[in-house]
Scaffold this motif. Structure first.
Motif, PDB file in Angstrom:
ATOM      1  N   SER A  43       0.853  -1.188   0.000  1.00  0.00           N
ATOM      2  CA  SER A  43       0.000   0.000   0.000  1.00  0.00           C
ATOM      3  C   SER A  43       0.887   1.235   0.000  1.00  0.00           C
ATOM      4  O   SER A  43       2.057   1.174   0.404  1.00  0.00           O
ATOM      5  CB  SER A  43      -0.915   0.025   1.231  1.00  0.00           C
ATOM      6  OG  SER A  43      -0.143   0.146   2.421  1.00  0.00           O
ATOM      7  N   VAL A  44       0.339   2.325  -0.450  1.00  0.00           N
ATOM      8  CA  VAL A  44       1.040   3.605  -0.407  1.00  0.00           C
ATOM      9  C   VAL A  44       0.711   4.322   0.893  1.00  0.00           C
ATOM     10  O   VAL A  44       1.560   4.961   1.504  1.00  0.00           O
ATOM     11  CB  VAL A  44       0.648   4.474  -1.620  1.00  0.00           C
ATOM     12  CG1 VAL A  44       1.272   5.870  -1.525  1.00  0.00           C
ATOM     13  CG2 VAL A  44       1.083   3.795  -2.914  1.00  0.00           C
ATOM     14  N   ILE A  45      -0.521   4.194   1.321  1.00  0.00           N
ATOM     15  CA  ILE A  45      -0.980   4.803   2.562  1.00  0.00           C
ATOM     16  C   ILE A  45      -1.928   3.831   3.241  1.00  0.00           C
ATOM     17  O   ILE A  45      -2.650   3.075   2.573  1.00  0.00           O
ATOM     18  CB  ILE A  45      -1.669   6.161   2.293  1.00  0.00           C
ATOM     19  CG1 ILE A  45      -1.969   6.902   3.606  1.00  0.00           C
ATOM     20  CG2 ILE A  45      -2.919   6.003   1.461  1.00  0.00           C
ATOM     21  CD1 ILE A  45      -2.426   8.349   3.383  1.00  0.00           C
ATOM     22  N   SER A  46      -1.922   3.801   4.559  1.00  0.00           N
ATOM     23  CA  SER A  46      -2.780   2.871   5.301  1.00  0.00           C
ATOM     24  C   SER A  46      -4.248   3.186   5.070  1.00  0.00           C
ATOM     25  O   SER A  46      -4.610   4.295   4.681  1.00  0.00           O
ATOM     26  CB  SER A  46      -2.461   2.934   6.788  1.00  0.00           C
ATOM     27  OG  SER A  46      -2.716   4.239   7.304  1.00  0.00           O
ATOM     28  N   ALA A  47      -5.095   2.203   5.307  1.00  0.00           N
ATOM     29  CA  ALA A  47      -6.523   2.360   5.064  1.00  0.00           C
ATOM     30  C   ALA A  47      -7.126   3.499   5.867  1.00  0.00           C
ATOM     31  O   ALA A  47      -8.062   4.171   5.412  1.00  0.00           O
ATOM     32  CB  ALA A  47      -7.247   1.049   5.398  1.00  0.00           C
ATOM     33  N   ASP A  48      -6.581   3.760   7.052  1.00  0.00           N
ATOM     34  CA  ASP A  48      -7.107   4.850   7.876  1.00  0.00           C
ATOM     35  C   ASP A  48      -6.419   6.181   7.584  1.00  0.00           C
ATOM     36  O   ASP A  48      -6.709   7.198   8.219  1.00  0.00           O
ATOM     37  CB  ASP A  48      -7.011   4.510   9.364  1.00  0.00           C
ATOM     38  CG  ASP A  48      -5.568   4.303   9.838  1.00  0.00           C
ATOM     39  OD1 ASP A  48      -4.636   4.515   9.037  1.00  0.00           O
ATOM     40  OD2 ASP A  48      -5.392   3.928  11.006  1.00  0.00           O
ATOM     41  N   GLY A  49      -5.487   6.173   6.627  1.00  0.00           N
ATOM     42  CA  GLY A  49      -4.853   7.411   6.207  1.00  0.00           C
ATOM     43  C   GLY A  49      -3.862   8.007   7.183  1.00  0.00           C
ATOM     44  O   GLY A  49      -3.500   9.172   7.056  1.00  0.00           O
ATOM     45  N   THR A  50      -3.374   7.202   8.127  1.00  0.00           N
ATOM     46  CA  THR A  50      -2.501   7.759   9.166  1.00  0.00           C
ATOM     47  C   THR A  50      -1.027   7.402   9.005  1.00  0.00           C
ATOM     48  O   THR A  50      -0.180   7.984   9.677  1.00  0.00           O
ATOM     49  CB  THR A  50      -2.954   7.288  10.557  1.00  0.00           C
ATOM     50  OG1 THR A  50      -2.861   5.858  10.621  1.00  0.00           O
ATOM     51  CG2 THR A  50      -4.393   7.721  10.831  1.00  0.00           C
ATOM     52  N   SER A  51      -0.702   6.445   8.140  1.00  0.00           N
ATOM     53  CA  SER A  51       0.699   6.043   8.022  1.00  0.00           C
ATOM     54  C   SER A  51       1.041   5.632   6.595  1.00  0.00           C
ATOM     55  O   SER A  51       0.191   5.207   5.823  1.00  0.00           O
ATOM     56  CB  SER A  51       1.014   4.890   8.987  1.00  0.00           C
ATOM     57  OG  SER A  51       0.243   3.751   8.666  1.00  0.00           O
ATOM     58  N   SER A  52       2.311   5.756   6.280  1.00  0.00           N
ATOM     59  CA  SER A  52       2.820   5.403   4.954  1.00  0.00           C
ATOM     60  C   SER A  52       3.011   3.901   4.818  1.00  0.00           C
ATOM     61  O   SER A  52       3.291   3.199   5.789  1.00  0.00           O
ATOM     62  CB  SER A  52       4.158   6.106   4.712  1.00  0.00           C
ATOM     63  OG  SER A  52       4.757   5.675   3.512  1.00  0.00           O
ATOM     64  N   GLY A  53       2.873   3.440   3.584  1.00  0.00           N
ATOM     65  CA  GLY A  53       3.150   2.034   3.303  1.00  0.00           C
ATOM     66  C   GLY A  53       4.502   1.821   2.661  1.00  0.00           C
ATOM     67  O   GLY A  53       4.879   0.694   2.333  1.00  0.00           O
TER      68      GLY A  53
END
Length: 432
Positions: free
Chosen positions: A224-234
């Motif tokens: 992922s590029v960004i976590s599903a909750d939008g709080t951390s980078s992948g």
């Protein structure tokens, strides 16, 4: 989309969106302002303003507006065309001053910024009354315009990415055309066979583009590029490194031109030169390639090859309404009509973009015969939403800068991925 499509592509709908990195404070200040159009037109009708950024779509948009006015005789809609290069700056200024249009185009990277700062009209309680069923659109596209359980945009159109290829070069090299059985390994092997240094011919283009390239391969690697909750980078995950390395390896083995070469000559133009066999490009490329008389009969497109799984990035526009419009009911009705089946059918034939309303896309496919454009639609079952956050541009603009050393062969892919993760996590922490 488009201007630099969110990662680096130019195309017809003007979608390589301008950044709004510093807009949050200004947008916050706009929430207290009244806005939208004045109220009544000279004929006593409610007058709505509708802002778009693509002149090539204006005729189609006018036909759709005319159809809306025919069923809403008490409403007059005035289209405002603002060039893509100025669109976001002007919208920011107008939102700040309270004079934003009643209805306007919105994209994924900027949606959360406007939604979270109260600049968009919530539509959730207005959908049913206007005959809108969100199941009529790809779910991965609908989700781009949701925030904290509310829907703020009705999808207008979308784009996915396919593997464009030059049949003439494939035939000359005796390589079979891409199909849905292709994997990363197939691409790599074919790219080597299709490369001929003596002719300055390359097997593939591997620019550091997110939407067209590494977002897709990161998803295909299970990352992922960004976590599903939008709080951390992948980007600090092994799958992200694998998705990035797929591209750097193609440059390293000589199958792709160097990063500098792809900077000097834009990749789609490189492909149009007839010296490159494969190119990960968007559905938006179809109209440009079709107009190239020296190229159109030699190229076609297939679905993206798969990694450990199938995946493709989907992005698209939505129509939204200004939160401070003086005519929220009429504005919501217009947004609903712009996303209707009737509007989609008009747009499919005349706008050059893929309409978002399910089962209306065949007219878009038929409008450009000669290419297997169905490939872009076949990818919908495994499409992944374009990665966004509240201030997408803050971290997204750092991607090509951070990744460049790896694309140039000067830095380890894992190291630049970790650096990007750190930058991104810092940016995301400030969004809370």
């Amino acid at each position: 989309m488009h201007t630099q499509r969110i990662s680096g592509q130019a195309g017809q709908t003007g979608r390589r969106w301008g950044a709004l990195a510093a807009a949050a404070a200004l947008v916050l200040g706009a929430a207290a302002c009244s806005g939208g159009s004045d109220g009544k037109s000279a004929g006593g009708k409610v007058e709505l303003t509708y802002r778009i950024w693509d002149s090539t779509q204006q005729p189609a948009m006018q036909k759709i507006v005319d159809a809306f006015e025919a069923t809403h005789p008490s409403v007059k809609v005035k289209i405002q065309l603002t060039a893509n290069q100025e669109y976001w700056t002007k919208l920011q200024a107008d939102a700040t001053s309270g004079s934003a249009p009643d209805v306007f185009w919105m994209n994924g990277p900027n949606a959360q910024l406007y939604e979270s700062n109260g600049m968009l009209l919530p539509l959730s309680d207005k959908l049913a009354a206007n005959g809108v069923n969100l199941a009529d659109y790809p779910s991965s596209l609908v989700s781009l315009y949701q925030h904290k359980g509310k829907q703020y945009g009705i999808p207008k159109d979308f784009d996915t990415v396919g593997l464009w290829y030059n049949k003439k070069l494939f035939d000359a090299a005796g390589v079979k055309y891409p199909d849905d059985t292709w994997t990363w390994q197939t691409v790599q092997e074919a790219a080597r066979k299709l490369t001929d240094a003596s002719k300055k011919q390359y097997g593939i283009l591997a620019p550091a583009f997110g939407q067209e390239n590494y977002y897709n391969t990161i998803f295909q690697a299970g990352g992922s590029v960004i976590s599903a909750d939008g709080t951390s980078s992948g980007y600090d995950q092994p799958a992200a490194t694998a998705g990035l390395k797929f591209w750097t390896d193609l440059i390293k083995d000589g199958s792709s031109p160097s990063l500098k070469s792809m900077t000097d000559t834009f990749p789609s133009q490189f492909f149009e030169s007839g010296k490159v066999a494969m190119y990960y490009g968007g559905s938006w490329n179809s109209s440009t390639f079709a107009k190239n008389s020296a190229l159109k009969d030699d190229v076609d497109v297939a679905v993206l090859p798969q990694g450990t799984k199938r995946a493709v990035v989907i992005h698209g526009l939505a129509n939204v309404a200004y939160a401070k419009t003086k005519h929220p009911d009429e504005a919501a009705a217009l947004v609903a009509f712009l996303g209707s089946k009737q509007a989609a059918e008009i747009g499919a034939k005349e706008s050059g973009v893929i309409p978002a309303f399910n089962n209306t896309q065949q007219a878009w496919v038929d409008a450009t015969p000669g290419f297997h454009l169905q490939a872009f639609l076949d990818e919908l079952p495994y499409a992944m939403p374009y990665p966004t956050s509240k201030n997408t541009s803050v971290w997204q603009t750092q991607e090509p800068i951070t990744f460049a050393p790896a694309w140039e062969g000067k830095s380890d892919v894992g190291a630049v991925a970790q650096k990007m993760a750190d930058l991104m996590n810092t940016a995301l922490s400030k969004e809370k």
